[in-house]
Design a protein around this motif. Structure first.
Motif, short mmCIF file in Angstrom:
data_model
loop_
_atom_site.label_atom_id
_atom_site.label_comp_id
_atom_site.label_asym_id
_atom_site.label_seq_id
_atom_site.Cartn_x
_atom_site.Cartn_y
_atom_site.Cartn_z
N GLY A 17 0.83 -1.20 0.00
CA GLY A 17 0.00 0.00 0.00
C GLY A 17 0.85 1.24 0.00
N THR A 18 0.20 2.38 0.14
CA THR A 18 0.92 3.64 0.12
C THR A 18 0.73 4.37 1.42
N ALA A 19 1.66 5.24 1.70
CA ALA A 19 1.52 6.06 2.89
C ALA A 19 0.31 6.98 2.75
N ALA A 20 0.01 7.38 1.51
CA ALA A 20 -1.15 8.25 1.28
C ALA A 20 -2.44 7.52 1.62
N ALA A 21 -2.45 6.22 1.40
CA ALA A 21 -3.64 5.45 1.68
C ALA A 21 -3.60 4.88 3.10
N GLY A 22 -2.53 5.17 3.82
CA GLY A 22 -2.41 4.68 5.18
C GLY A 22 -2.04 3.22 5.25
N GLY A 23 -1.45 2.66 4.19
CA GLY A 23 -1.20 1.23 4.18
C GLY A 23 0.24 0.84 4.29
N GLY A 24 1.16 1.73 4.63
CA GLY A 24 2.55 1.32 4.68
C GLY A 24 3.35 2.21 5.59
N SER A 25 4.62 1.90 5.68
CA SER A 25 5.51 2.65 6.54
C SER A 25 5.91 3.97 5.91
N GLY A 26 5.74 4.09 4.60
CA GLY A 26 6.10 5.32 3.92
C GLY A 26 7.55 5.35 3.50
N THR A 39 2.02 13.59 -0.93
CA THR A 39 1.28 14.85 -0.86
C THR A 39 1.28 15.61 -2.18
N HIS A 40 1.94 15.07 -3.20
CA HIS A 40 1.97 15.73 -4.51
C HIS A 40 0.55 15.72 -5.09
N PRO A 41 0.06 16.85 -5.60
CA PRO A 41 -1.32 16.92 -6.07
C PRO A 41 -1.65 15.93 -7.19
N THR A 42 -0.72 15.70 -8.11
CA THR A 42 -0.99 14.76 -9.20
C THR A 42 -1.03 13.33 -8.68
N PHE A 43 -0.13 13.00 -7.75
CA PHE A 43 -0.13 11.65 -7.18
C PHE A 43 -1.42 11.40 -6.40
N THR A 44 -1.86 12.36 -5.63
CA THR A 44 -3.11 12.16 -4.88
C THR A 44 -4.31 12.07 -5.83
N ALA A 45 -4.26 12.82 -6.95
CA ALA A 45 -5.34 12.71 -7.94
C ALA A 45 -5.33 11.33 -8.59
N MET A 47 -4.26 8.61 -7.15
CA MET A 47 -4.71 7.67 -6.11
C MET A 47 -6.23 7.66 -6.00
N SER A 48 -6.88 8.76 -6.35
CA SER A 48 -8.34 8.82 -6.25
C SER A 48 -9.05 8.14 -7.42
N PHE A 61 3.04 7.68 -11.93
CA PHE A 61 3.57 8.93 -11.40
C PHE A 61 5.04 9.10 -11.78
N VAL A 62 5.81 8.03 -11.77
CA VAL A 62 7.22 8.09 -12.17
C VAL A 62 7.32 8.51 -13.64
N VAL A 63 6.48 7.95 -14.50
CA VAL A 63 6.48 8.31 -15.92
C VAL A 63 6.01 9.76 -16.09
#
Length: 182
Positions: A17-26, A39-45, A47-48, A61-63
């Motif tokens: 999981g992701t830290a944004a989704a609360g599923g990992g250590s980050g 917290t990057h706006p594109t990454f959070t978009a 994720m939604s 996101f890397v690409v």
């Protein structure tokens, strides 16, 4: 064969999981910068979007960053394709160019011929000319964030002629050409 879901041993992206989704250590988000990616706006978009595989979102996101920051492409936009469980990117290499479709794929995901054909049909942009074959560019993302681009088309495409016409008059070039076509 459907692509593997989740990270493989040494695969790219978050493990569990992701830290944004609360599923990992980050820990996958980078050391010195902390949690900047989550917290990057594109990454959070991204994720939604209705995409369940977080490694696919990470690869997208890397690409996205590679196209926008590394290659200076224009109008890089993300588009979720829920039926394929992919985040595609639409971008222009130059401002006057047409949009191209990038399909980010983590390196550990296996792609069958059927899956590639499905991606071509459902992710390609409609063409102005009906004789132009469908095309997408697979952006394969390694765990160290290396991205390799492969342009895929539906059928054969004749390559463009070389840009450098000076070589056609060059005697050495003609000799090399003769050797190649023997």
């Amino acid at each position: 064969m459907e692509p593997a879901v989740g990270p493989a041993e040494g695969g790219c992206g978050p493990a569990g999981g992701t830290a944004a989704a609360g599923g990992g250590s980050g820990g996958w988000t980078g050391g010195a910068g902390g949690n900047w990616m989550a917290t990057h706006p594109t990454f959070t978009a991204m994720m939604s979007l209705d995409i369940s595989d977080s490694t696919q979102i990470y690869a997208a996101f890397v690409v996205y960053l590679d196209l926008l920051e590394g290659r200076n492409w224009h109008e890089v936009k993300h588009v979720g394709v829920a039926e394929l469980q992919l985040v595609c990117l639409h971008a222009r290499e130059r401002e006057e160019d047409r949009f191209q479709v990038m399909v980010p794929v983590p390196v550990h995901v296996l792609l069958s011929h059927e899956r590639i054909r499905e991606i071509l049909k459902k992710a390609s942009l409609p063409q102005d000319d009906p004789d132009t074959p469908l095309s997408v560019t697979l952006a394969i993302v390694e765990s160290d964030s290396t991205v390799v681009y492969y342009k895929m088309t539906d059928g054969f495409v004749i390559p463009d002629p070389p840009d450098d016409t000076e070589d056609e008059d060059n005697k050495q070039w003609r000799k090399k050409r003769k050797k190649l076509f023997k």
